[in-house]
Design an enzyme around this catalytic site. Structure first.
Site, PDB file in Angstrom:
ATOM      1  N   ASP B  22      21.166 -91.921  92.024  1.00 58.88           N
ATOM      2  CA  ASP B  22      21.010 -92.330  90.717  1.00 58.88           C
ATOM      3  C   ASP B  22      20.971 -91.200  89.908  1.00 58.88           C
ATOM      4  O   ASP B  22      21.267 -91.233  88.697  1.00 58.88           O
ATOM      5  CB  ASP B  22      19.593 -93.206  90.646  1.00 58.88           C
ATOM      6  CG  ASP B  22      19.687 -94.268  89.496  1.00 58.88           C
ATOM      7  OD1 ASP B  22      20.998 -94.231  88.754  1.00 58.88           O
ATOM      8  OD2 ASP B  22      18.854 -94.729  89.076  1.00 58.88           O
ATOM      9  N   CYS B 246      19.947 -92.838  80.845  1.00 61.51           N
ATOM     10  CA  CYS B 246      20.313 -94.133  80.568  1.00 61.51           C
ATOM     11  C   CYS B 246      21.273 -94.104  79.489  1.00 61.51           C
ATOM     12  O   CYS B 246      21.180 -93.344  78.498  1.00 61.51           O
ATOM     13  CB  CYS B 246      18.902 -94.879  79.814  1.00 61.51           C
ATOM     14  SG  CYS B 246      19.241 -96.252  79.225  1.00 61.51           S
TER      15      CYS B 246
END
Lengths: 316, 316
Positions: B22, B246
Site C-alpha cells: 500500500d 490518498c
C-alpha cells in the site's frame, strides 16, 4: 473563573487556540503585527472562548513575539473570549497586565534540568517568582493560569515521577492560581500516562480549571487528547495548522493541530462551539504567513463530509 | 490460521506491515526489485509476523508493483511470518498462488460507487468473483483474507451504513474466507465509529481473524487504532514511515505509520514483538528510496527514551 465553565458536559471539549503564541514563537520569520492581529481576530470570529495571544518574554530571547503589547492593543475583543498572555517572570507579568491580558499564564518545568535550561533558575526559584507574579495580578481583573512544562517527560531527564507533578499541582493550589495546565512540552506522553495523570490532577483541580497542552511530536497528539477527555479533562490547547515545533526534533510536528482535532471531535459528536470551515480556511492561509508547509491534515484532505465526484467508470 | 493467534492477549497488538504494497503502489518512482526484496527481508528481521509484500494487479494499472512475482521469488522467508499478496481478480489470485503467497487478500468496497470506480464492477459482481478466487485458493496451502474497503466512509458516497458492512462481513463468512479486514481507505473514520464497527464485527469474526486497515489522512490514524484495540481488535495494518496516500488529498499522509504506532504501543506497555530501533532505522532510509520526505514522526523525533544533552545553563 471564565465563561468556559458554563456548560462543561462530557460531550464538550474547550479548545484554547495557541498558534499566535506557541505556534509563532518558534518561527524564524517575524509575522507582521497587523497579520497577527488579523489572525487573532479571525480566531475570535471562529468561536474560540480562549486564545493565547502572545508571550511577554525578552525580545532578544523570542524576537518573533516582540510585539506582544501591540498585538494586545490591536485586537478586537470578542465578548466572552479570554485573551491569554504567557509570562516568564514578574516583568513579563507586569507588561502583560498593563497590556490588558485577561489571563496570565505562568510557566515552569517539572524537570529541574529543563527549568534551569529554559527559565534559567531552579524549580524552587520559579515557584518563588510565581508568588510575586500572583501578587502582581491580584487586585487586577486578570485571572492566573500556571503551566507545568515537561509534566509527561523531559527531553533531558526522561520520565518525571507523577508524585513530583502532583506535588507541583498542590503548590500551585497553595499559591492561589485559577487554573493549571499540564504540558507535554516535547510530545513524550502516551494515552495511558495521560489518563492517569489527568485523573490524579482532577482530584485537586476541577475540570473547568484544568488544561492539557499536548504536542504531536511523535504522532500521538490526538490520541492523548482523547485519552485525557475520556479521563475527564475538558480544556485543551491546540494550534491552527499544527504550528509549533520542538527544538530537539527538526522536521517534527508541533502542537496538536486545532482543525484536525476539531474535525474529529465533530465527527464523534463532541461539541467545540467552533466553526470548522472557518478554521480550515485560516489554516490554508498559514503557509503564506510562515513561509512553509504546516503539518495539519484536514486543511489538505478536507473534512470527511467534503465528498468528491466519482471518477469515470473503468471498463469492466 | 496463522501463528498470530497463539498469544493474543489484551496487551498484544499484531502489526501487519503494508508499506511494500500500500505504501509503494502510489509512488511515482519504481523502486527497484532488489530494493523491495531488501526492504521485505529487513521487515522480516525486525519481527513482523505478517507482511503484505505486493499486489498482483495489472502492470498498466499499478506499474510500481509490476514486479510482484519477482519480489515473492526473491525474499528470504522467515519461519512463522505470513507473506501476503493483494489480489484484485481471479487472474491476480492465480498469479499470487503460483508465486507462493502464504495468503491472498481479496478486496472490494462497501460503497457501490467506489467499487465501480476502483474495481470496475458492481459489489455483487465482486462477491461472485470472490467465490472463484476462494475456489482457486482451496486445496492450496494459502489462506484467504478479504478486505472491505471504504468500510468507514466513501469519498464519493459519504458514510456507509453499518448494516451494509455487517452484511458484507456475513457474506465473506459464507464464502469461507479465513480473515476479514475493515479498511478506512481514505481516512474518514473516527474512534467512536471504529469501536462500534469493531464490536459488531467481533460478534461474527474472532479477533485473531480480524484486521483493521487505517489511514491517517486526517490525523486520526493512531487514535482510531487505539479505539479499535480498546474494542477488542488485535491486528492492524500499518506502513513504515506512514507511506501510502490518498489520490483525493494531495499532500495528505498515508497509512497509519508503523514506527509511530509501535513506539506508542511500547510506551503504553502493549506488546508488538517488533524491534522499534530497527524500524526507525528502516524508516530513515525511506526518503532515499521514494525520493521525498515521509510523514512518520518518530523517525524524526526519536523515541521518548532518546534523551538529549542539557544545553548550557542560561544566565539567571
Amino acid at each position: 473563573m471564565t465563561s468556559a465553565s458554563k456548560s462543561l458536559t462530557a460531550e464538550t471539549l474547550i479548545v484554547q487556540e495557541v498558534a499566535p503564541r506557541d505556534g509563532l514563537q518558534i518561527e524564524p520569520v517575524f509575522v507582521p503585527t497587523e497579520a497577527k492581529i488579523a489572525l487573532v481576530d479571525a480566531l475570535s470570529a471562529a468561536g474560540f472562548t480562549r486564545i493565547e495571544v502572545s508571550s511577554f518574554v525578552s525580545p532578544k530571547a523570542v524576537p518573533a513575539l516582540r510585539d506582544a503589547a501591540e498585538v494586545f492593543a490591536g485586537i478586537a475583543r470578542r465578548p466572552g473570549t479570554v485573551y491569554v498572555a504567557l509570562v516568564p517572570n514578574l516583568k513579563g507579568a507586569e507588561r502583560a497586565l498593563a497590556a490588558g491580558a485577561d489571563e496570565i499564564n505562568l510557566v515552569m518545568s517539572a524537570s529541574e534540568t529543563h527549568n534551569r535550561a529554559n527559565m534559567g533558575m531552579s524549580c524552587e526559584a520559579s515557584l518563588e517568582a510565581f508568588g510575586h507574579m500572583v501578587a502582581a495580578a491580584r487586585g487586577t481583573r486578570a485571572t492566573i493560569n500556571a503551566t507545568i512544562a515537561t509534566a509527561f517527560g523531559c527531553p533531558f531527564e526522561g520520565p518525571q515521577a507523577v508524585e513530583k507533578v502532583e506535588a507541583l499541582v498542590a503548590r500551585y493550589g497553595d499559591l492561589g492560581v485559577d487554573g493549571v495546565t499540564l504540558a507535554d512540552t516535547t510530545g513524550m506522553a502516551n494515552p495511558r500516562q495521560v489518563a492517569d495523570l489527568v485523573r490524579r490532577t482532577l482530584a485537586r483541580v476541577p475540570a473547568e480549571r484544568l488544561t492539557l497542552h499536548v504536542h504531536n511530536t511523535r504522532g500521538a497528539g490526538i490520541a492523548n487528547v482523547l485519552a485525557a477527555h475520556g479521563a475527564g479533562a475538558r480544556r485543551f490547547d491546540a494550534a491552527l495548522g499544527g504550528l509549533g515545533g520542538c527544538p530537539f526534533a527538526p522536521g517534527a510536528t508541533g502542537n496538536v493541530c486545532t482543525e484536525d482535532l476539531v474535525s474529529l471531535c465533530h465527527e464523534m459528536g463532541l461539541e467545540t462551539g467552533l466553526d470548522l470551515a472557518a478554521l480550515i480556511g485560516l489554516a490554508r492561509g498559514l503557509p503564506a504567513l510562515v513561509g512553509h508547509e504546516v503539518p495539519g491534515q484536514v486543511a489538505k484532505a478536507g473534512r470527511p463530509c467534503d465528498l468528491h465526484p466519482a471518477p469515470a467508470r473503468k471498463a469492466a
